[in-house]
Motif scaffolding. Sequence first.
Motif, short mmCIF file in Angstrom:
data_model
loop_
_atom_site.label_atom_id
_atom_site.label_comp_id
_atom_site.label_asym_id
_atom_site.label_seq_id
_atom_site.Cartn_x
_atom_site.Cartn_y
_atom_site.Cartn_z
N ILE A 62 0.86 -1.18 0.00
CA ILE A 62 0.00 0.00 0.00
C ILE A 62 0.90 1.23 0.00
CG2 ILE A 62 -1.73 1.35 1.25
CD1 ILE A 62 -2.89 -1.09 2.40
N LEU A 77 1.34 -5.13 3.11
CA LEU A 77 0.15 -5.54 3.84
C LEU A 77 0.48 -6.48 5.00
CD1 LEU A 77 -2.43 -6.00 0.96
CD2 LEU A 77 -2.77 -4.62 3.01
N LEU A 93 -4.06 4.16 6.73
CA LEU A 93 -3.50 2.82 6.88
C LEU A 93 -4.10 2.10 8.08
CD1 LEU A 93 0.23 3.56 5.98
CD2 LEU A 93 -1.54 2.53 4.53
N ALA A 96 -7.13 0.38 6.83
CA ALA A 96 -6.80 -0.87 6.14
C ALA A 96 -6.56 -1.99 7.14
CB ALA A 96 -5.57 -0.66 5.25
N TRP A 97 -5.81 -1.70 8.21
CA TRP A 97 -5.58 -2.70 9.26
C TRP A 97 -6.89 -3.10 9.93
CZ3 TRP A 97 -6.69 -1.91 14.48
CH2 TRP A 97 -6.32 -2.96 15.33
N LEU A 106 -6.82 -9.88 4.45
CA LEU A 106 -5.61 -9.12 4.15
C LEU A 106 -4.45 -10.02 3.72
CD1 LEU A 106 -5.57 -6.35 6.91
CD2 LEU A 106 -6.58 -6.30 4.63
N ILE A 136 -11.80 6.22 2.99
CA ILE A 136 -10.91 5.07 2.80
C ILE A 136 -11.66 3.77 3.06
CG2 ILE A 136 -8.90 3.88 3.77
CD1 ILE A 136 -7.98 6.17 2.15
N LEU A 140 -11.88 0.93 0.18
CA LEU A 140 -11.24 -0.38 0.32
C LEU A 140 -12.26 -1.49 0.46
CD1 LEU A 140 -8.23 0.45 2.69
CD2 LEU A 140 -8.19 0.05 0.21
N TRP A 144 -11.81 -4.26 -2.31
CA TRP A 144 -11.43 -5.60 -1.87
C TRP A 144 -12.61 -6.57 -1.78
CZ3 TRP A 144 -7.82 -3.67 2.64
CH2 TRP A 144 -6.56 -3.35 2.10
#
Length: 383
Positions: A62, A77, A93, A96-97, A106, A136, A140, A144
């Motif tokens: 990323i 990732l 970020l 994302a986590w 992930l 975000i 995502l 995804w």
Amino acid sequence: MTTTAAQGFAEWYGRAPAGVWSAPGRVNLIGEHTDYNDGFVFPFAIDRRAVVALGDRDDRVIRVASSFSTETVTIHLDELSPEALSGWSAYPLGVAWALGRFGADLEHARGVDLYIASEVPIGAGLSSSAAIESAIALALDEHWGVGLDRATLAKVGQLAENRVVGAPTGIMDQAASLLAEADAGVFLDCRSLDADVIPLGFRADGLTLLVVDTRVEHAHASGGYAARRASCEAGARALGADSLRDVGSADLGRAAELLDDETFRRVRHVVTENQRVLDTVRTLREHGPGAIGPFLDASHVSMRDDFEISVPELDLAVTTAQANGAIGARMTGGGFGGSAIALMVDALVPVVTREVLAAFAERGYREPGIFAVQADQGARRDS
């Protein structure tokens, strides 16, 4: 802003993005520091947004860049963790986590390039961070193929804010950014996450909500916010309640006997603020927006005196707006700086603006940013 983000992406990464998503900042009309106490809040999204452009990658990296930093942050990732993230990139970020904690795979997800632009003022109490997190999260989730609903995406943003950024905030900001509709507020039960979209009717009644950004910046990850939350939790424990949501006005006499003065005042603010949210929503439905002023005014007094999160600049903005005909005014957001809001008839906007600017100049305060906001749609895909 959609064009700005797409152009920024192309300049940084040398190709067009696969898509652009945006999410709004918010004004909390009423209901401050009630969200993490499982209480009620009544925010609305504003017509200032954070925008993220996203492009796919063929590896598991990323990269994130933004219009407000010269830095590009890159991470694999497999290395995503709260401990590995810091600075401004912890917001995107961290989302994302956090998506991985809510079902995103992930281990097999492909990397992405991200570019963020925002017109939500930073540090103004208008939830610039939640706007970024929500944009975000939506981007995502779609890219995804995670398939989470918006209430769950709000939890994703809150987890990122709490665990990665380190700010012990509730879920109001992310919920407002994701669930809002145009010309309406989000009446949110922060325990059940039940949300009711309530028409505001400001425009139909010839009213404007003016924001006064004091430009006194706050930092929620620092002590003041955390101390207030700790006081609320201590008060609830002493009263034998799971949270202050379970404490009512009738319990305040017992609370005054059991608690030290400071903790009692923190508890009293939350209990009375929950009731003010309910009263505001009821009054809005029954009598319209012109009748909600007294609840806004009382909310500010409670935050100033009981919760002690106001600052002189916020108090001056509120009292000046009230003295010049505002229907109601209060500070908004977590406090210790940020913005005040004032509801008024349209014709008073230039008067209140002029008088607030003059009052700040007379006191030697930094010139505030003053602008009107409209209730806007929540997070969306723009292209």
